[in-house]
Design a protein around this motif. Structure first.
Motif, short mmCIF file in Angstrom:
data_model
loop_
_atom_site.label_atom_id
_atom_site.label_comp_id
_atom_site.label_asym_id
_atom_site.label_seq_id
_atom_site.Cartn_x
_atom_site.Cartn_y
_atom_site.Cartn_z
N LEU A 40 1.14 -1.48 -0.15
CA LEU A 40 -0.44 -0.13 0.00
C LEU A 40 0.92 1.58 0.23
O LEU A 40 0.92 2.27 -0.42
CB LEU A 40 -0.85 0.01 1.34
N PHE A 41 2.09 1.31 0.70
CA PHE A 41 2.42 2.32 1.33
C PHE A 41 3.80 2.80 -0.14
O PHE A 41 3.63 4.12 -0.80
CB PHE A 41 3.10 2.68 2.37
N GLU A 42 4.06 2.13 -1.10
CA GLU A 42 4.26 2.43 -2.31
C GLU A 42 3.70 3.23 -3.33
O GLU A 42 4.31 3.82 -3.08
CB GLU A 42 5.21 0.74 -3.03
N ARG A 43 2.47 2.44 -3.33
CA ARG A 43 1.80 3.22 -4.22
C ARG A 43 1.21 5.10 -3.78
O ARG A 43 0.69 5.25 -4.48
CB ARG A 43 0.22 2.67 -4.60
N SER A 44 1.04 4.53 -2.74
CA SER A 44 0.20 6.16 -1.67
C SER A 44 2.01 6.77 -2.04
O SER A 44 1.38 8.16 -2.29
CB SER A 44 -0.17 6.22 -0.35
N ARG A 45 2.89 6.92 -2.16
CA ARG A 45 4.05 7.56 -1.86
C ARG A 45 4.08 8.04 -3.41
O ARG A 45 4.18 8.99 -3.48
CB ARG A 45 5.26 6.11 -1.07
N ALA A 46 3.58 6.85 -4.35
CA ALA A 46 4.25 7.06 -5.71
C ALA A 46 3.06 8.65 -6.20
O ALA A 46 3.11 9.20 -6.74
CB ALA A 46 3.78 6.24 -6.95
N VAL A 47 1.67 8.22 -6.07
CA VAL A 47 0.98 9.02 -5.62
C VAL A 47 1.21 10.67 -5.32
O VAL A 47 0.67 11.42 -6.32
CB VAL A 47 -1.01 8.79 -5.46
N ARG A 48 1.68 10.25 -4.10
CA ARG A 48 1.17 11.70 -3.58
C ARG A 48 2.67 12.31 -3.98
O ARG A 48 2.54 13.69 -4.94
CB ARG A 48 2.06 11.28 -1.93
N GLU A 49 3.39 11.25 -4.51
CA GLU A 49 4.81 12.20 -5.42
C GLU A 49 4.67 12.35 -7.08
O GLU A 49 5.55 13.85 -7.69
CB GLU A 49 5.82 10.99 -4.95
N SER A 50 3.17 12.13 -7.49
CA SER A 50 2.63 12.41 -8.70
C SER A 50 2.28 13.92 -8.84
O SER A 50 2.26 14.43 -9.97
CB SER A 50 2.42 11.55 -9.16
N PHE A 51 1.99 13.89 -7.47
CA PHE A 51 1.24 15.73 -6.92
C PHE A 51 2.05 16.36 -6.31
O PHE A 51 2.43 17.37 -7.09
CB PHE A 51 -0.65 15.35 -6.67
N TYR A 52 3.04 16.35 -5.80
CA TYR A 52 3.40 17.15 -4.13
C TYR A 52 4.85 16.80 -4.64
O TYR A 52 6.12 17.13 -3.73
CB TYR A 52 3.03 16.82 -3.20
N ASN A 53 5.86 16.17 -6.01
CA ASN A 53 6.83 15.48 -5.23
C ASN A 53 7.77 14.74 -4.22
O ASN A 53 6.83 14.20 -2.90
CB ASN A 53 7.94 16.76 -5.79
N LYS A 54 8.56 15.71 -3.48
CA LYS A 54 9.02 15.36 -2.38
C LYS A 54 8.53 16.03 -1.18
O LYS A 54 9.53 16.06 0.01
CB LYS A 54 10.53 15.18 -2.33
N ASP A 55 7.98 16.85 -1.99
CA ASP A 55 8.06 18.51 -1.14
C ASP A 55 7.01 18.15 0.45
O ASP A 55 5.86 17.45 0.37
CB ASP A 55 7.18 19.50 -2.07
N VAL A 56 7.02 18.89 1.32
CA VAL A 56 6.54 18.77 2.68
C VAL A 56 6.24 20.02 3.13
O VAL A 56 6.83 21.12 3.50
CB VAL A 56 7.52 18.29 3.99
#
Ligand code: 5AD
Length: 353
Positions: A40-56
């Motif tokens: 799950l986390f591999e996919r959720s990280r990929a989705v997050r990065e597609s919109f917000y890159n590595k930004d926090v």
């Protein structure tokens, strides 16, 4: 299909369609384990990065009052807790917090407090206008509970951008076991729809592992989020507080909270999802793990040191370590160590950019 295969299948389906049925969400929640969580986390990280890159994104949290007229059974600042030492910040105190936060690089301030009638609409509108005049390049988020449409509208017209109001649980029976009877899920939902209609970026959320919560309840929360489409979702483990009716209740777990963050990210790919203070409280690396599960926001504490320990929603709430805004440098380093970076940015939802 054996259970792990069905879980993988459902995670793929969720990643592709951003939606599952309540039964499917419940299946994933009930059958989670280390392997499905990692998948799950591999996919959720990929989705997050597609919109917000590595930004926090960071938000400076200003806890401006711990007076509260409500008596929620789980909360340490409930009206009935006579042991809580009450405080209010003045307008000048609040402005000073913003000033300090601005220097540190914050471009969003969150005014959070109990439901305190001392802060009339007139006072609130005045402080909102002052903050927005002093920091025109910053976003202002409000988080002080249930109001009616006209009140929310007045704060919005004064310049507020966002509002956080957790729904706490999407099941009305469960809601009534966490709250006194004058508080209803119906009214909470009305508030959330009003906020959206007015034009706020709206945040909601719930506690994970709250007393009497079932896997079915968590699945109901997911269905509600899927249908309501909030801009922000804050979740954290329930942590018992010694001076509340729930003092003997078990706290929620980090693993369950992380799994829910992953599901939320796949359901709401563009959402702003904080790795919350409660997550950082139950585990020293809770916030980093939250980011690695798909979260993209951190909310360090900007409240004056003198009041920090008084805003105790739950036992052992962290308040003087790296979660504080003054320790942003440490937070930057810890985010970099996991491959992410804190940015100086208002951090709007992508649909508001
Ligand atoms: N444990 C975890 N979270 C809590 N909150 C309140 N009390 C607790 C607790 N004991 C959360 C609620 C509320 C938010 C401000 O803090 O979800 O909406």
């Amino acid at each position: 299909m054996i259970s792990i295969d069905r879980s993988f299948f459902l995670i793929d389906k969720l990643a592709q369609t951003n939606s599952l049925t309540q039964e499917e969400y419940e299946y994933l929640i009930c059958n989670q384990n280390k392997r499905t969580a990692e998948y799950l986390f591999e996919r959720s990280r990929a989705v997050r990065e597609s919109f917000y890159n590595k930004d926090v994104y960071v938000r400076g949290l200003i806890e401006f009052s711990n007076y509260c007229k409500n008596d929620c059974f789980y909360c340490g600042i409930r009206r009935g807790n006579v042991k809580a030492q009450r405080y209010r910040l003045s307008d000048d105190d609040i402005l000073a917090c913003c000033e300090e936060g601005y220097q540190l690089g914050f471009r969003t301030f969150v005014l959070q407090g109990g439901e305190d009638n001392y802060f009339t609409d007139e006072r609130l509108v005045s402080i909102i206008s002052r903050i927005k005049e002093s920091f025109p390049d910053c976003a202002l988020t409000l988080s002080f509970g249930e109001k009616d449409y006209e009140q929310y509208k007045a704060y919005f017209d004064a310049g507020a951008d966002r509002f956080l109001l957790r729904h706490e649980t999407a099941d009305s029976n469960h809601y009534s076991r966490l709250h006194p009877k004058e508080l209803t899920l119906e009214n909470r939902m009305q508030c959330l729809y009003d906020l959206k209609k007015i034009g706020y970026q709206v945040g909601t959320g719930f506690m994970v592992g709250s007393p009497f919560q079932t896997a079915g309840n968590l699945a109901q929360d997911m269905v509600f989020l899927r249908d309501f489409q909030p801009h922000m979702v804050g979740i954290g483990p329930f942590i018992s507080h010694r001076d509340t009716p729930f003092h003997n209740m078990q706290s929620g777990t980090m693993e369950q909270t992380l799994f829910m963050i992953g599901l939320i990210r796949l359901t709401l790919p563009q959402a702003l999802i904080p790795a919350t203070t409660a997550l950082g409280t139950i585990h020293p690396q809770g916030r980093e793990k939250g980011i690695l599960a798909g979260a993209n926001v951190i909310m360090p504490n900007l409240s004056p040191m003198t009041v920090r320990k008084k805003y105790m929603l739950y036992d052992n709430k962290i308040s003087t370590g790296d979660e504080s805004a003054q320790c942003l440098k440490n937070l930057c380093e810890s985010m970099e160590s996991i491959g992410y970076r804190i940015v100086v940015d208002k951090g709007d939802h992508v649909s508001f950019k």
